[in-house]
Write an enzyme that holds these catalytic residues in place. Structure first.
Site, PDB file in Angstrom:
ATOM      1  N   ASN A  60      -5.686   4.004   6.590  1.00 29.49           N
ATOM      2  CA  ASN A  60      -7.056   4.469   6.324  1.00 29.49           C
ATOM      3  C   ASN A  60      -8.021   4.200   7.472  1.00 29.49           C
ATOM      4  OD1 ASN A  60      -7.074   5.818   3.709  1.00 29.49           O
ATOM      5  ND2 ASN A  60      -6.128   3.903   3.056  1.00 29.49           N
ATOM      6  N   HIS A  65       0.836  -1.204   0.000  1.00 32.72           N
ATOM      7  CA  HIS A  65       0.000   0.000   0.000  1.00 32.72           C
ATOM      8  C   HIS A  65       0.869   1.253   0.000  1.00 32.72           C
ATOM      9  CE1 HIS A  65      -3.121   2.696   2.156  1.00 32.72           C
ATOM     10  NE2 HIS A  65      -3.343   2.709   0.861  1.00 32.72           N
ATOM     11  N   GLU A 109       2.780   0.528   3.402  1.00 31.32           N
ATOM     12  CA  GLU A 109       2.256  -0.485   4.324  1.00 31.32           C
ATOM     13  C   GLU A 109       2.378  -1.836   3.615  1.00 31.32           C
ATOM     14  OE1 GLU A 109      -1.306   0.978   7.164  1.00 31.32           O
ATOM     15  OE2 GLU A 109      -1.819   1.136   5.057  1.00 31.32           O
TER      16      GLU A 109
HETATM   17  P1  NAD Z   1      -7.941   6.190  -9.974  1.00 32.26           P
HETATM   18  O1  NAD Z   1      -9.415   6.315 -10.110  1.00 32.26           O
HETATM   19  O2  NAD Z   1      -7.123   7.460 -10.074  1.00 32.26           O
HETATM   20  O3  NAD Z   1      -7.355   5.170 -11.050  1.00 32.26           O
HETATM   21  C1  NAD Z   1      -7.837   3.867 -11.184  1.00 32.26           C
HETATM   22  C2  NAD Z   1      -7.458   3.368 -12.568  1.00 32.26           C
HETATM   23  O4  NAD Z   1      -7.804   1.980 -12.619  1.00 32.26           O
HETATM   24  C3  NAD Z   1      -8.224   4.083 -13.692  1.00 32.26           C
HETATM   25  O5  NAD Z   1      -7.291   4.566 -14.645  1.00 32.26           O
HETATM   26  C4  NAD Z   1      -9.103   2.979 -14.263  1.00 32.26           C
HETATM   27  O6  NAD Z   1      -9.314   3.092 -15.654  1.00 32.26           O
HETATM   28  C5  NAD Z   1      -8.274   1.733 -13.921  1.00 32.26           C
HETATM   29  N1  NAD Z   1      -9.048   0.491 -13.939  1.00 32.26           N
HETATM   30  C6  NAD Z   1     -10.311   0.261 -13.499  1.00 32.26           C
HETATM   31  N2  NAD Z   1     -10.666  -1.020 -13.725  1.00 32.26           N
HETATM   32  C7  NAD Z   1      -9.588  -1.613 -14.302  1.00 32.26           C
HETATM   33  C8  NAD Z   1      -9.334  -2.928 -14.786  1.00 32.26           C
HETATM   34  N3  NAD Z   1     -10.249  -3.889 -14.717  1.00 32.26           N
HETATM   35  N4  NAD Z   1      -8.131  -3.178 -15.341  1.00 32.26           N
HETATM   36  C9  NAD Z   1      -7.169  -2.206 -15.420  1.00 32.26           C
HETATM   37  N5  NAD Z   1      -7.361  -0.958 -14.987  1.00 32.26           N
HETATM   38  C10 NAD Z   1      -8.549  -0.657 -14.436  1.00 32.26           C
HETATM   39  O7  NAD Z   1      -7.679   5.457  -8.587  1.00 32.26           O
HETATM   40  P2  NAD Z   1      -6.374   5.497  -7.660  1.00 32.26           P
HETATM   41  O8  NAD Z   1      -6.511   6.602  -6.681  1.00 32.26           O
HETATM   42  O9  NAD Z   1      -5.147   5.406  -8.514  1.00 32.26           O
HETATM   43  O10 NAD Z   1      -6.571   4.152  -6.838  1.00 32.26           O
HETATM   44  C11 NAD Z   1      -6.066   2.905  -7.300  1.00 32.26           C
HETATM   45  C12 NAD Z   1      -5.896   1.978  -6.112  1.00 32.26           C
HETATM   46  O11 NAD Z   1      -4.950   2.567  -5.204  1.00 32.26           O
HETATM   47  C13 NAD Z   1      -7.186   1.772  -5.290  1.00 32.26           C
HETATM   48  O12 NAD Z   1      -7.212   0.468  -4.799  1.00 32.26           O
HETATM   49  C14 NAD Z   1      -7.029   2.792  -4.161  1.00 32.26           C
HETATM   50  O13 NAD Z   1      -7.756   2.449  -3.013  1.00 32.26           O
HETATM   51  C15 NAD Z   1      -5.532   2.701  -3.921  1.00 32.26           C
HETATM   52  N6  NAD Z   1      -4.911   3.860  -3.272  1.00 32.26           N
HETATM   53  C16 NAD Z   1      -5.303   5.123  -3.580  1.00 32.26           C
HETATM   54  C17 NAD Z   1      -4.676   6.195  -2.944  1.00 32.26           C
HETATM   55  C18 NAD Z   1      -5.048   7.618  -3.286  1.00 32.26           C
HETATM   56  O14 NAD Z   1      -4.624   8.536  -2.562  1.00 32.26           O
HETATM   57  N7  NAD Z   1      -5.770   7.875  -4.365  1.00 32.26           N
HETATM   58  C19 NAD Z   1      -3.647   5.969  -2.017  1.00 32.26           C
HETATM   59  C20 NAD Z   1      -3.254   4.649  -1.736  1.00 32.26           C
HETATM   60  C21 NAD Z   1      -3.896   3.598  -2.371  1.00 32.26           C
END
Ligand code: NAD
Length: 284
Positions: A190, A140, A152
């Site tokens: 979180n 994470h 993490e």
């Molecule tokens: P985001 O919405 O910015 O990006 C997600 C991406 O995943 C999009 O480009 C989407 O098209 C793609 N996607 C969706 N379904 C897909 C599939 N089946 N195959 C391939 N790509 C696919 O989201 P994010 O903020 O980058 O979050 C991504 C992950 O990271 C999540 O699990 C989130 O909880 C985690 N995360 C986010 C943060 C944050 O601050 N945003 C921090 C730590 C962890």
């Protein structure tokens, strides 16, 4: 086992940053998303990030060029057939992640480690979608990935010691600090952060102060570098809502219920920085 090639699934807020830090550490990365355009947009964001480092004289142009040669973009998940480690960073949605892990299990070599960047979903449950639960782990990263030191590291119930050690060592090679955390909804980051952000949104919706006022109190009064509402915009309001829903459902405590204003903003497409508007307005 050594990691010679990495796959990153999902090229959004987190995926592009994760791809950047691996490429900067000398490891070739294939960055995948649902369309070729989205995957290419991830590489374009990396290129912009590196330009900013050049402007600040923290990198020279030739280094940027070398990093970009280590990155390729695709919409084709099949390209994960030649990687040693996948980091899944697709949207925070359990159904999407379970489907991806099922597919990756069939595509990736038997030795490959499958890691997820999920913020809240059970690593044990994601691992159970595969036939290699001992090679599935949570990694994470924090946002923005190139800047934030913490990762993490979350073991699922069946994650093997060898895989844990590999991922722990690799995290240090990236210049990050791994912290071991047990598998529980929202892990540590979180579990603590989201109730604070949610409470800030309740505070706004009850008109106790403006968004700027709430953020100023937390920055000037608690010495937070960023207020909770600005941080929610950075994370993405859809991601915040998804995490709160997991905490609420899995822990069963009403204190985690998402604020109705958060739900309404997500319904309206006001997702924060990634959509240009959330609690604040941004140039896209
Ligand atoms: P985001 O919405 O910015 O990006 C997600 C991406 O995943 C999009 O480009 C989407 O098209 C793609 N996607 C969706 N379904 C897909 C599939 N089946 N195959 C391939 N790509 C696919 O989201 P994010 O903020 O980058 O979050 C991504 C992950 O990271 C999540 O699990 C989130 O909880 C985690 N995360 C986010 C943060 C944050 O601050 N945003 C921090 C730590 C962890």
């Amino acid at each position: 086992m050594s990691v010679q090639r990495v796959g990153v699934v999902g090229a959004g807020t987190m995926g592009h940053g994760i791809a950047q830090v691996f490429a900067a550490a000398g490891i070739p990365v294939v960055l995948q998303d649902t369309t070729a355009e989205r995957a290419a947009a991830g590489i374009a964001r990396i290129s912009k990030n590196l330009d900013r480092l050049i402007e600040k004289e923290k990198m020279v142009a030739s280094e940027k060029a070398v990093i970009l040669t280590r990155l390729s973009a695709t919409h084709d998940l099949q390209q994960m057939e030649s990687v040693d480690l996948v980091i899944e960073a697709a949207s925070e949605n359990q159904a999407i992640k379970l489907e991806l892990f099922r597919a990756l299990d069939g595509i990736c070599p038997a030795h490959a480690v499958l890691a997820t960047n999920t913020s809240s979903i059970s690593i044990t449950k994601i691992a159970a979608a595969t036939q290699r639960a001992e090679r599935v782990i949570g990694m994470h990263f924090m946002n923005p990935v190139p800047v934030m030191k913490l990762v993490e590291i979350i073991r699922g119930m069946r994650t093997g010691d060898e895989v844990y050690r590999l991922v722990h060592g690799l995290t240090e090679k990236l210049g990050k600090v791994p912290v071991a955390v047990n598998d529980s909804p929202g892990f540590v980051a979180n579990r603590i952060l989201m109730p604070m952000i949610n409470e800030a949104i309740f505070t706004l919706s009850e008109n106790i102060a403006t968004a700027e006022g709430i953020d100023a109190v937390m920055m000037l009064g608690m010495n937070h570098p960023m207020g909770p509402l600005a941080l929610a915009d950075l994370i993405g309001l859809d991601t915040c809502l998804a995490i709160l829903e997991v905490l609420h459902e899995e822990l069963g405590d009403p204190k985690y219920r998402p604020c109705p204003l958060l739900r309404k903003m997500v319904d309206a497409g006001l997702l924060g920085r990634k959509s240009g508007r959330g609690f604040y307005t941004y140039k896209t």
